[in-house]
Motif scaffolding. Structure first.
Motif, PDB file in Angstrom:
ATOM      1  N   PRO A   1       0.882  -1.290  -0.101  1.00 13.31           N
ATOM      2  CA  PRO A   1      -0.011   0.003  -0.068  1.00 13.31           C
ATOM      3  C   PRO A   1       0.859   1.173   0.095  1.00 13.31           C
ATOM      4  O   PRO A   1       1.984   1.445   0.569  1.00 13.31           O
ATOM      5  CB  PRO A   1      -0.692  -0.255   1.127  1.00 13.31           C
ATOM      6  CG  PRO A   1       0.100  -0.968   2.088  1.00 13.31           C
ATOM      7  CD  PRO A   1       0.443  -2.059   1.228  1.00 13.31           C
ATOM      8  N   PRO A   2       0.478   2.207  -0.715  1.00 14.99           N
ATOM      9  CA  PRO A   2       1.151   3.606  -0.787  1.00 14.99           C
ATOM     10  C   PRO A   2       1.029   4.238   0.703  1.00 14.99           C
ATOM     11  O   PRO A   2       0.229   3.885   1.454  1.00 14.99           O
ATOM     12  CB  PRO A   2       0.568   4.293  -1.908  1.00 14.99           C
ATOM     13  CG  PRO A   2      -0.829   3.963  -1.941  1.00 14.99           C
ATOM     14  CD  PRO A   2      -0.839   2.400  -1.380  1.00 14.99           C
ATOM     15  N   ALA A   3       1.808   5.423   0.831  1.00 16.94           N
ATOM     16  CA  ALA A   3       1.634   6.271   1.945  1.00 16.94           C
ATOM     17  C   ALA A   3       0.308   6.726   2.077  1.00 16.94           C
ATOM     18  O   ALA A   3      -0.410   6.690   1.170  1.00 16.94           O
ATOM     19  CB  ALA A   3       2.679   7.242   1.970  1.00 16.94           C
ATOM     20  N   ARG A   4      -0.172   6.941   3.315  1.00 19.62           N
ATOM     21  CA  ARG A   4      -1.539   7.606   3.682  1.00 19.62           C
ATOM     22  C   ARG A   4      -1.648   8.803   2.850  1.00 19.62           C
ATOM     23  O   ARG A   4      -0.694   9.491   2.517  1.00 19.62           O
ATOM     24  CB  ARG A   4      -1.522   7.930   5.020  1.00 19.62           C
ATOM     25  CG  ARG A   4      -1.559   6.618   6.043  1.00 19.62           C
ATOM     26  CD  ARG A   4      -1.876   7.166   7.224  1.00 19.62           C
ATOM     27  NE  ARG A   4      -2.971   7.667   7.670  1.00 19.62           N
ATOM     28  CZ  ARG A   4      -3.466   8.109   8.960  1.00 19.62           C
ATOM     29  NH1 ARG A   4      -2.516   8.377   9.679  1.00 19.62           N
ATOM     30  NH2 ARG A   4      -4.753   8.716   8.961  1.00 19.62           N
ATOM     31  N   ARG A   5      -2.830   8.674   2.220  1.00 20.01           N
ATOM     32  CA  ARG A   5      -3.227  10.111   1.346  1.00 20.01           C
ATOM     33  C   ARG A   5      -2.594  10.101   0.274  1.00 20.01           C
ATOM     34  O   ARG A   5      -2.593  11.157  -0.853  1.00 20.01           O
ATOM     35  CB  ARG A   5      -3.257  11.361   2.161  1.00 20.01           C
ATOM     36  CG  ARG A   5      -3.803  11.377   3.436  1.00 20.01           C
ATOM     37  CD  ARG A   5      -3.919  12.654   4.260  1.00 20.01           C
ATOM     38  NE  ARG A   5      -4.681  12.774   5.567  1.00 20.01           N
ATOM     39  CZ  ARG A   5      -4.115  12.522   6.653  1.00 20.01           C
ATOM     40  NH1 ARG A   5      -2.934  12.232   6.359  1.00 20.01           N
ATOM     41  NH2 ARG A   5      -4.993  12.626   7.556  1.00 20.01           N
ATOM     42  N   VAL A   6      -2.100   9.097  -0.250  1.00 21.78           N
ATOM     43  CA  VAL A   6      -1.177   8.937  -1.480  1.00 21.78           C
ATOM     44  C   VAL A   6      -2.044   7.961  -2.580  1.00 21.78           C
ATOM     45  O   VAL A   6      -2.101   6.992  -1.942  1.00 21.78           O
ATOM     46  CB  VAL A   6       0.355   8.829  -1.400  1.00 21.78           C
ATOM     47  CG1 VAL A   6       0.998   8.601  -2.808  1.00 21.78           C
ATOM     48  CG2 VAL A   6       0.983   9.845  -0.577  1.00 21.78           C
ATOM     49  N   VAL A   7      -2.156   8.208  -3.737  1.00 17.76           N
ATOM     50  CA  VAL A   7      -2.647   7.808  -4.465  1.00 17.76           C
ATOM     51  C   VAL A   7      -1.497   6.951  -5.852  1.00 17.76           C
ATOM     52  O   VAL A   7      -1.095   8.101  -6.173  1.00 17.76           O
ATOM     53  CB  VAL A   7      -4.024   8.221  -5.387  1.00 17.76           C
ATOM     54  CG1 VAL A   7      -4.431   7.258  -6.760  1.00 17.76           C
ATOM     55  CG2 VAL A   7      -5.034   8.571  -4.638  1.00 17.76           C
ATOM     56  N   ALA A   8      -1.453   5.823  -5.699  1.00 20.96           N
ATOM     57  CA  ALA A   8      -0.309   5.361  -6.402  1.00 20.96           C
ATOM     58  C   ALA A   8      -0.595   5.402  -8.106  1.00 20.96           C
ATOM     59  O   ALA A   8      -1.707   5.576  -8.463  1.00 20.96           O
ATOM     60  CB  ALA A   8       0.171   3.846  -6.000  1.00 20.96           C
ATOM     61  N   VAL A   9       0.697   5.349  -8.792  1.00 21.72           N
ATOM     62  CA  VAL A   9       0.410   5.210  -9.975  1.00 21.72           C
ATOM     63  C   VAL A   9       0.814   3.704 -10.498  1.00 21.72           C
ATOM     64  O   VAL A   9       1.604   3.246 -10.014  1.00 21.72           O
ATOM     65  CB  VAL A   9       1.616   6.163 -10.671  1.00 21.72           C
ATOM     66  CG1 VAL A   9       1.574   6.071 -12.397  1.00 21.72           C
ATOM     67  CG2 VAL A   9       1.289   7.661 -10.129  1.00 21.72           C
ATOM     68  N   PRO A  10       0.085   3.303 -11.408  1.00 18.88           N
ATOM     69  CA  PRO A  10       0.444   1.978 -12.003  1.00 18.88           C
ATOM     70  C   PRO A  10       1.576   1.830 -13.080  1.00 18.88           C
ATOM     71  O   PRO A  10       1.669   1.704 -14.081  1.00 18.88           O
ATOM     72  CB  PRO A  10      -0.881   1.363 -12.757  1.00 18.88           C
ATOM     73  CG  PRO A  10      -1.499   2.699 -13.484  1.00 18.88           C
ATOM     74  CD  PRO A  10      -1.167   3.517 -12.364  1.00 18.88           C
ATOM     75  N   SER A  11       2.879   2.053 -12.393  1.00 19.84           N
ATOM     76  CA  SER A  11       4.028   2.168 -12.880  1.00 19.84           C
ATOM     77  C   SER A  11       4.274   1.082 -13.893  1.00 19.84           C
ATOM     78  O   SER A  11       4.854   1.268 -14.897  1.00 19.84           O
ATOM     79  CB  SER A  11       5.207   2.400 -12.031  1.00 19.84           C
ATOM     80  OG  SER A  11       4.903   3.543 -11.286  1.00 19.84           O
ATOM     81  N   TYR A  12       4.077  -0.267 -13.259  1.00 19.00           N
ATOM     82  CA  TYR A  12       4.448  -1.445 -14.007  1.00 19.00           C
ATOM     83  C   TYR A  12       3.697  -1.382 -15.340  1.00 19.00           C
ATOM     84  O   TYR A  12       4.271  -1.743 -16.450  1.00 19.00           O
ATOM     85  CB  TYR A  12       4.112  -2.691 -13.183  1.00 19.00           C
ATOM     86  CG  TYR A  12       4.449  -4.130 -13.919  1.00 19.00           C
ATOM     87  CD1 TYR A  12       5.438  -4.488 -14.029  1.00 19.00           C
ATOM     88  CD2 TYR A  12       3.367  -4.500 -14.631  1.00 19.00           C
ATOM     89  CE1 TYR A  12       5.892  -5.602 -14.893  1.00 19.00           C
ATOM     90  CE2 TYR A  12       3.378  -5.784 -15.262  1.00 19.00           C
ATOM     91  CZ  TYR A  12       4.786  -6.303 -15.445  1.00 19.00           C
ATOM     92  OH  TYR A  12       4.828  -7.409 -16.196  1.00 19.00           O
ATOM     93  N   MET A  13       2.590  -1.259 -15.441  1.00 15.18           N
ATOM     94  CA  MET A  13       1.401  -1.397 -16.416  1.00 15.18           C
ATOM     95  C   MET A  13       1.676  -0.392 -17.324  1.00 15.18           C
ATOM     96  O   MET A  13       1.887  -0.423 -18.717  1.00 15.18           O
ATOM     97  CB  MET A  13       0.173  -1.474 -16.155  1.00 15.18           C
ATOM     98  CG  MET A  13      -0.856  -1.916 -17.289  1.00 15.18           C
ATOM     99  SD  MET A  13      -0.624  -3.648 -17.526  1.00 15.18           S
ATOM    100  CE  MET A  13      -1.401  -4.537 -16.311  1.00 15.18           C
ATOM    101  N   LYS A  14       2.120   0.912 -16.978  1.00 15.46           N
ATOM    102  CA  LYS A  14       2.478   2.217 -17.810  1.00 15.46           C
ATOM    103  C   LYS A  14       3.850   1.815 -18.564  1.00 15.46           C
ATOM    104  O   LYS A  14       4.061   2.109 -19.841  1.00 15.46           O
ATOM    105  CB  LYS A  14       2.537   3.397 -17.173  1.00 15.46           C
ATOM    106  CG  LYS A  14       1.312   3.737 -16.729  1.00 15.46           C
ATOM    107  CD  LYS A  14       1.208   5.302 -16.279  1.00 15.46           C
ATOM    108  CE  LYS A  14      -0.206   5.753 -16.196  1.00 15.46           C
ATOM    109  NZ  LYS A  14      -0.047   7.294 -15.668  1.00 15.46           N
ATOM    110  N   ALA A  15       4.691   1.097 -17.706  1.00 14.79           N
ATOM    111  CA  ALA A  15       6.040   0.628 -18.238  1.00 14.79           C
ATOM    112  C   ALA A  15       5.828  -0.499 -19.626  1.00 14.79           C
ATOM    113  O   ALA A  15       6.443  -0.320 -20.633  1.00 14.79           O
ATOM    114  CB  ALA A  15       7.063   0.100 -17.416  1.00 14.79           C
TER     115      ALA A  15
END
Length: 398
Positions: free
Chosen positions: A157-171
């Protein structure tokens, strides 16, 4: 024979969202269908933030029955239902209390694809786990079907109040936009390499379709997996799951306690009581040390739990120190540098070290990490070089 491609991106609306899953769809949609599929031609079906599990099931079932190769791209977040504690893909209306009724059971992926011919199905996954699911993954596999090729990652899970980016799929999408699809194993490896240190904390899925942090498992432990409803049946009732947790009792202060300390710790984390969660884990760590010894698996397990708790609390320094301690303890106990548990500890220490902003602390821990990396290079090329380059940048100027 034409191929079939299913693009599925889903995450809850509102505060429960861990990752902006749908943000990757425009990039994937820009890739030629034949390149997405690896076939001469392909039909592409796209699902962006679906509302109903039944809608996902209908599209997956149709894709599973199509002839020719099938490639499924899934981006989203995993959560456990409160009754059976089994993983689900969270959908737009999913909340922690309604996972069982508003999310898509991961077991349905396996069930719907099980009759396909071996070698004809590929899953590419970029998933984030919430705190409870991340702990669950320590001892349970994510079973996507033994006959399916499964590649990707599950991120913490990302840090609180942070919405992660789907970096693997974007790569993955960026690589495919070149107009050529390499063999899926190479595609996966190239995508992981592009993530760099970000991927050190992830569970990396490759080929077998079953993975847990640091090892490979099988089956669906922890209860019978729900089977998908017949196509003739309607969707499950949209009523929230009960809010009571099985196995909980109340102590003299009126607080709930659980027979399973991991459940109580997860509850504390989800309520934002990170100090309470760490204190409870520390109690169990000390009990394990007294009962089994400092370097025992039981004691190391609780240090690993505390390392994850520090990460969830946004304390990378404490988390990095804990993972370094685990790696050193395992090596001191005679475990080989290539042992999965040793590599996982060093990888996670490396990931947390990259989150430290204080230069002095980063230098201090970086020296320890560099020494460990020289003994435990891990399975991703360039890890030791990355530490050394960062240490050079951290040297005082002048």
């Amino acid at each position: 024979m034409p191929g079939t491609v299913l693009l599925l991106a889903a995450s809850p609306v509102g505060r429960g969202r861990l990752v902006d899953a749908a943000s990757v769809l425009p990039v994937l949609a820009a890739v030629d269908p034949a390149v997405l599929s690896g076939a001469d031609t392909a039909n592409v079906v796209e699902l962006a933030d679906p509302l109903e599990p039944q809608a996902v099931l209908t599209r997956l079932r149709a894709a599973a029955t199509a002839p020719g190769p099938l490639t499924v791209f899934v981006t989203g977040q995993l959560q456990l239902d409160r009754k059976q504690h089994l993983p689900h893909l969270a959908l737009a209306r999913t909340t922690p209390a309604t996972v069982r009724y508003t999310a898509f059971p991961w077991a349905w992926v396996r069930e719907e694809l099980r009759l396909r011919a071996p070698g004809t199905t590929t899953l590419l996954l970029d998933l984030h786990a919430d705190a409870e699911t991340w702990q669950w993954l320590r001892t349970h596999p994510l079973d996507s079907g033994r006959t399916n090729a499964v590649y990707g990652r599950i991120a913490p899970p990302p840090a609180r109040r942070v919405v992660a980016v789907p970096s693997y799929m974007k790569a993955v999408a960026t690589i495919l936009r070149s107009g050529w699809r390499p063999p899926v194993e190479q595609l996966h490896q190239q995508a992981v390499e592009r993530l760099g240190a970000e991927a050190y904390a992830d569970v990396v899925l490759s080929a077998a379709g079953v993975a847990v942090p640091g090892s490979v498992g099988a089956g669906v432990p922890g209860g019978s997996a729900p089977r998908p409803p017949s196509a003739l049946k309607g969707p499950r009732p949209q009523t929230p799951d009960g809010l009571d947790f099985a196995g909980l009792s109340r102590n003299s202060t009126g607080r709930q306690q659980s027979a399973d300390p991991h459940s109580a710790i997860t509850d504390a984390v989800q309520a934002g009581r990170h100090a309470d969660a760490d204190a409870l884990a520390a109690e169990h760590e000390q009990a394990a040390v007294r009962a089994h010894g400092t370097g025992s698996e039981e004691a190391l397990h609780w240090i690993e739990v505390r390392a994850d708790l520090a990460m969830l609390a946004g304390d990378p320094v404490r988390s990095c120190r804990a993972w370094l301690a685990v790696a050193a303890a395992r090596l001191a106990a005679g475990q080989a540098p290539g042992t999965a548990a040793v590599e996982a500890a060093v990888d996670r220490a490396h990931h947390q070290w990259g989150q430290i902003h204080d230069p002095a602390t980063a230098r201090e821990l970086g020296l320890t990490l560099a020494e460990l990396r020289s003994r435990v290079p891990g399975r991703r090329a360039g890890a030791l070089d990355h530490v050394r380059k960062q240490l050079l940048q951290l040297q005082p100027q002048g």
